[in-house]
Design a protein around this motif. Structure first.
Motif, PDB file in Angstrom:
ATOM      1  N   LEU A  38       0.832  -1.098  -0.049  1.00 37.92           N
ATOM      2  CA  LEU A  38       0.015   0.053   0.033  1.00 37.92           C
ATOM      3  C   LEU A  38       0.866   1.020  -0.156  1.00 37.92           C
ATOM      4  O   LEU A  38       0.540   2.094  -0.710  1.00 37.92           O
ATOM      5  CB  LEU A  38      -0.984   0.134   1.307  1.00 37.92           C
ATOM      6  N   GLU A  39       1.737   1.337   0.923  1.00 33.09           N
ATOM      7  CA  GLU A  39       2.886   2.729   0.893  1.00 33.09           C
ATOM      8  C   GLU A  39       3.418   2.594  -0.420  1.00 33.09           C
ATOM      9  O   GLU A  39       3.666   3.896  -0.921  1.00 33.09           O
ATOM     10  CB  GLU A  39       3.407   2.357   1.922  1.00 33.09           C
ATOM     11  N   GLY A  40       3.989   1.602  -0.880  1.00 38.91           N
ATOM     12  CA  GLY A  40       4.863   1.790  -2.091  1.00 38.91           C
ATOM     13  C   GLY A  40       3.924   2.082  -3.471  1.00 38.91           C
ATOM     14  O   GLY A  40       4.140   2.803  -4.145  1.00 38.91           O
ATOM     15  N   LEU A  41       2.489   1.768  -3.452  1.00 39.58           N
ATOM     16  CA  LEU A  41       1.742   2.123  -4.442  1.00 39.58           C
ATOM     17  C   LEU A  41       1.371   3.629  -4.108  1.00 39.58           C
ATOM     18  O   LEU A  41       1.184   4.302  -5.151  1.00 39.58           O
ATOM     19  CB  LEU A  41       0.376   1.429  -4.305  1.00 39.58           C
ATOM     20  N   TRP A  42       1.367   4.104  -2.918  1.00 37.44           N
ATOM     21  CA  TRP A  42       0.831   5.534  -2.722  1.00 37.44           C
ATOM     22  C   TRP A  42       2.217   6.381  -3.149  1.00 37.44           C
ATOM     23  O   TRP A  42       2.022   7.363  -3.787  1.00 37.44           O
ATOM     24  CB  TRP A  42       0.661   5.670  -1.262  1.00 37.44           C
ATOM     25  N   LEU A 127      12.515   6.904   3.977  1.00 41.57           N
ATOM     26  CA  LEU A 127      12.737   6.060   5.318  1.00 41.57           C
ATOM     27  C   LEU A 127      11.648   5.428   5.628  1.00 41.57           C
ATOM     28  O   LEU A 127      11.820   4.310   6.271  1.00 41.57           O
ATOM     29  CB  LEU A 127      13.359   7.095   6.163  1.00 41.57           C
ATOM     30  N   HIS A 128      10.573   6.040   5.738  1.00 47.37           N
ATOM     31  CA  HIS A 128       9.234   5.481   6.462  1.00 47.37           C
ATOM     32  C   HIS A 128       8.951   4.245   5.609  1.00 47.37           C
ATOM     33  O   HIS A 128       8.522   3.207   6.083  1.00 47.37           O
ATOM     34  CB  HIS A 128       8.211   6.488   6.333  1.00 47.37           C
ATOM     35  N   PHE A 129       8.885   4.462   4.023  1.00 51.64           N
ATOM     36  CA  PHE A 129       8.583   3.292   3.188  1.00 51.64           C
ATOM     37  C   PHE A 129       9.724   2.083   3.691  1.00 51.64           C
ATOM     38  O   PHE A 129       9.237   0.819   3.628  1.00 51.64           O
ATOM     39  CB  PHE A 129       8.629   3.595   1.962  1.00 51.64           C
ATOM     40  N   PHE A 130      10.774   2.431   4.023  1.00 49.13           N
ATOM     41  CA  PHE A 130      11.943   1.538   4.198  1.00 49.13           C
ATOM     42  C   PHE A 130      11.717   0.657   5.196  1.00 49.13           C
ATOM     43  O   PHE A 130      11.618  -0.554   5.600  1.00 49.13           O
ATOM     44  CB  PHE A 130      13.222   2.268   4.131  1.00 49.13           C
ATOM     45  N   SER A 131      11.075   1.436   6.339  1.00 53.64           N
ATOM     46  CA  SER A 131      10.873   0.885   7.686  1.00 53.64           C
ATOM     47  C   SER A 131       9.970  -0.158   7.717  1.00 53.64           C
ATOM     48  O   SER A 131       9.837  -1.158   8.158  1.00 53.64           O
ATOM     49  CB  SER A 131      10.461   1.784   8.648  1.00 53.64           C
ATOM     50  N   THR A 132       8.797   0.242   6.775  1.00 54.32           N
ATOM     51  CA  THR A 132       7.611  -0.721   6.632  1.00 54.32           C
ATOM     52  C   THR A 132       8.171  -2.008   5.632  1.00 54.32           C
ATOM     53  O   THR A 132       7.639  -3.018   6.123  1.00 54.32           O
ATOM     54  CB  THR A 132       6.512  -0.092   5.627  1.00 54.32           C
ATOM     55  N   VAL A 133       8.921  -2.030   4.853  1.00 57.03           N
ATOM     56  CA  VAL A 133       9.489  -3.093   4.071  1.00 57.03           C
ATOM     57  C   VAL A 133      10.318  -3.896   5.030  1.00 57.03           C
ATOM     58  O   VAL A 133      10.394  -5.035   5.092  1.00 57.03           O
ATOM     59  CB  VAL A 133      10.323  -2.522   2.909  1.00 57.03           C
ATOM     60  N   MET A 134      11.101  -3.110   5.860  1.00 57.13           N
ATOM     61  CA  MET A 134      11.917  -3.799   6.904  1.00 57.13           C
ATOM     62  C   MET A 134      11.078  -4.637   7.889  1.00 57.13           C
ATOM     63  O   MET A 134      11.362  -5.986   8.209  1.00 57.13           O
ATOM     64  CB  MET A 134      12.852  -3.046   7.681  1.00 57.13           C
ATOM     65  N   VAL A 135       9.879  -4.068   8.327  1.00 59.92           N
ATOM     66  CA  VAL A 135       9.164  -4.676   9.263  1.00 59.92           C
ATOM     67  C   VAL A 135       8.444  -6.267   8.468  1.00 59.92           C
ATOM     68  O   VAL A 135       8.288  -7.348   8.845  1.00 59.92           O
ATOM     69  CB  VAL A 135       7.979  -3.797   9.775  1.00 59.92           C
ATOM     70  N   ALA A 136       8.157  -5.914   7.211  1.00 61.68           N
ATOM     71  CA  ALA A 136       7.481  -7.122   6.592  1.00 61.68           C
ATOM     72  C   ALA A 136       8.332  -8.191   6.134  1.00 61.68           C
ATOM     73  O   ALA A 136       8.399  -9.237   6.480  1.00 61.68           O
ATOM     74  CB  ALA A 136       6.829  -6.594   5.166  1.00 61.68           C
ATOM     75  N   ILE A 137       9.768  -7.683   6.043  1.00 64.88           N
ATOM     76  CA  ILE A 137      10.815  -8.657   5.745  1.00 64.88           C
ATOM     77  C   ILE A 137      11.010  -9.369   7.244  1.00 64.88           C
ATOM     78  O   ILE A 137      11.331 -10.608   7.119  1.00 64.88           O
ATOM     79  CB  ILE A 137      12.337  -8.099   5.412  1.00 64.88           C
TER      80      ILE A 137
END
Length: 480
Positions: A38-42, A127-137
């Motif tokens: 979702l954040e990536g698409l936004w 950075l926020h998107f990177f954090s979301t991706v890191m949590v997903a990983i």
């Protein structure tokens, strides 16, 4: 207690606590990846609907994540309290694997979770998107280590037994044991599907009540694309997993099929329904299709599937439980595929968001992914019996030396505490779902994300605190 022995009560207690626990990580795995998408698409499109959905589901993710952490701690303690003989025997393998999960996945999630939940207006979008991706990983890495440990118990390799204890001699062989790739793919895909149907049911619930906005439509659309594309893939992975299980745990396959005897020399039929009777050594009231069991399980029309009578009675899993848990899982999987195909037809007819029969089906399918996961875990864990480490240690030899009274009291306490605490948590999470996403959040005064005005120290604080509908709705308007 009800004529049960301490071993039975210990098994019931572990089954109860892990059944509660597995629900939360499954949703956490799926929602974390969903939030990253979702954040990536936004960021890519600039469409506010993706931002609105991110804020909405991040609150639910926070509540679910908190309950997952709490319920997971209990599992680790139970190895030492109720299964100390197992810990003594196999701790040199399972201990490090669980430690690796903490050192990699847990620290990764802990490091970026705060930024993800409370940093929307405090850090840059990259950075926020990177954090979301890191949590997903991190959630996927956690799945990796947990499945590596459990899969080793199913198909152990890479070890030696010294002085009655398992000693790892090849960690790559321990981790990448024969069943691990299939079980990892099967579980991760199941988590994505469970989340997709949870999200889809949430959208269907609102649409059926006349609430229609772009966010709800996007929720349903994305969920049904996931069902259409991933449910068939899950069926393919399940077939590969079945072939692997047939090779390494044939007794489990025989129990799943309720297949007792190969003396006729005929290919194995597929028993659709029946009642496996462990004492009479037969499946009663069965409805079967000739040859189909051999075709599905061996991809051949003449090979036979191993029969339960080929194994000593003390080495047979409980076929009644495994037979039906497996069929529940498969039936729900077929319904998921059917739901995805129906959604494609309605999408083509431009009726995806207006067909009430379809929306009712999606609503009722909301818990289907979680039920299928539980049925799958019952199949694989009960099917492994009577072994706790397959072929090496029996479950009866793994339990701690507790009495029936001790196990009865602790089991009763677990049931009461779990239903109260997690019942409240689940009710609150569903209450958030019922409120639905707030649209155009970015244009509201003071808007920007879950962390506006404060920096809470607990993941649960990312959700709205008020339980009153009007207060919570006002809070969403002011803080979302």
């Amino acid at each position: 207690m009800f004529g049960l022995e301490a071993l039975d009560l210990a098994r019931i207690q572990f089954a109860f606590t892990i059944s509660f626990h597995i629900v939360f990580p499954a949703i956490t795995i799926g929602l974390a990846s969903y939030l990253a998408v979702l954040e990536g698409l936004w960021l890519k499109t600039g469409e506010g609907v993706y931002r609105d959905l991110y804020h909405f589901w991040s609150k639910i993710f926070a509540v679910n994540f908190g309950m997952g952490v709490v319920s997971g701690l209990v599992m680790a303690y139970q190895f030492g309290t109720n299964w100390s003989a197992f810990s003594d025997f196999a701790g040199a393998v399972t201990g490090p694997l669980l430690t690796y999960e903490v050192l990699t996945a847990f620290f990764l999630e802990a490091g970026f979770l705060g930024v993800m939940l409370f940093g929307w207006n405090r850090v840059g979008p990259g950075l926020h998107f990177f954090s979301t991706v890191m949590v997903a990983i991190g959630t996927l890495i956690s799945t990796f280590w947990i499945l590596a440990s459990n899969s080793w118990m199913q198909t152990p390799q890479g070890f030696e037994i010294v002085d009655g204890r398992v000693i790892p001699v090849d960690w790559l062989a321990v981790i990448f044991n024969p069943s691990f790739p299939y079980r990892l793919a099967h579980m991760a895909t199941a988590a994505f599907l469970a989340t997709a149907f949870f999200v889809g049911a949430s959208a269907a619930w609102h649409l059926l009540r006349g609430r229609d906005n772009p966010a709800l439509r996007k929720m349903l659309s994305m969920a049904m694309w996931m069902a259409l594309l991933v449910a068939p893939v899950q069926a393919f992975i399940g077939d590969l997993h079945g072939l692997n299980t047939l090779k390494h745990q044939p007794a489990k396959i025989a129990a799943m099929e309720g297949h007792w005897d190969n003396s006729s020399g005929e290919p194995t039929p597929l028993i659709l329904f029946g009642w496996p009777d462990m004492e009479r050594e037969e499946t009663r009231f069965k409805l079967e299709i000739p040859y189909l069991g051999s075709l599905i399980l061996t991809h051949s029309l003449d090979e036979q599937v191993p029969a339960l009578k080929e194994f000593a009675p003390e080495d047979r899993p409980n076929s009644l439980i495994v037979f039906w848990s497996f069929r529940i899982m498969v039936a729900l999987g077929l319904l998921m595929i059917l739901t995805g195909v129906w959604s494609l037809w309605l999408r083509w007819r431009d009726r995806l968001f207006s067909s009430r029969p379809f929306l009712h089906l999606v609503l009722w399918m909301g818990p289907s992914g979680l039920i299928a996961i539980l049925a799958g875990w019952f199949t694989t864990e009960v099917g492994r019996q009577p072994w706790v480490v397959y072929g090496l240690m029996r479950t009866a030899d793994a339990v701690s030396n507790h009495g029936v009274t001790q196990m009865s009291v602790t089991l009763a306490l677990f049931v009461v505490v779990y239903f109260v605490l997690f019942g409240i948590g689940i009710s609150y999470m569903l209450r958030l779902v019922r409120k639905g996403p707030v649209t155009d959040e970015g244009q509201r005064a003071g808007s920007g994300g879950p962390g506006q005005r404060r920096t809470p120290a607990r993941p649960l604080s990312a959700s709205e605190e008020g339980m009153d509908d009007d207060d919570a709705s006002n809070g969403l308007d002011a803080r979302s």
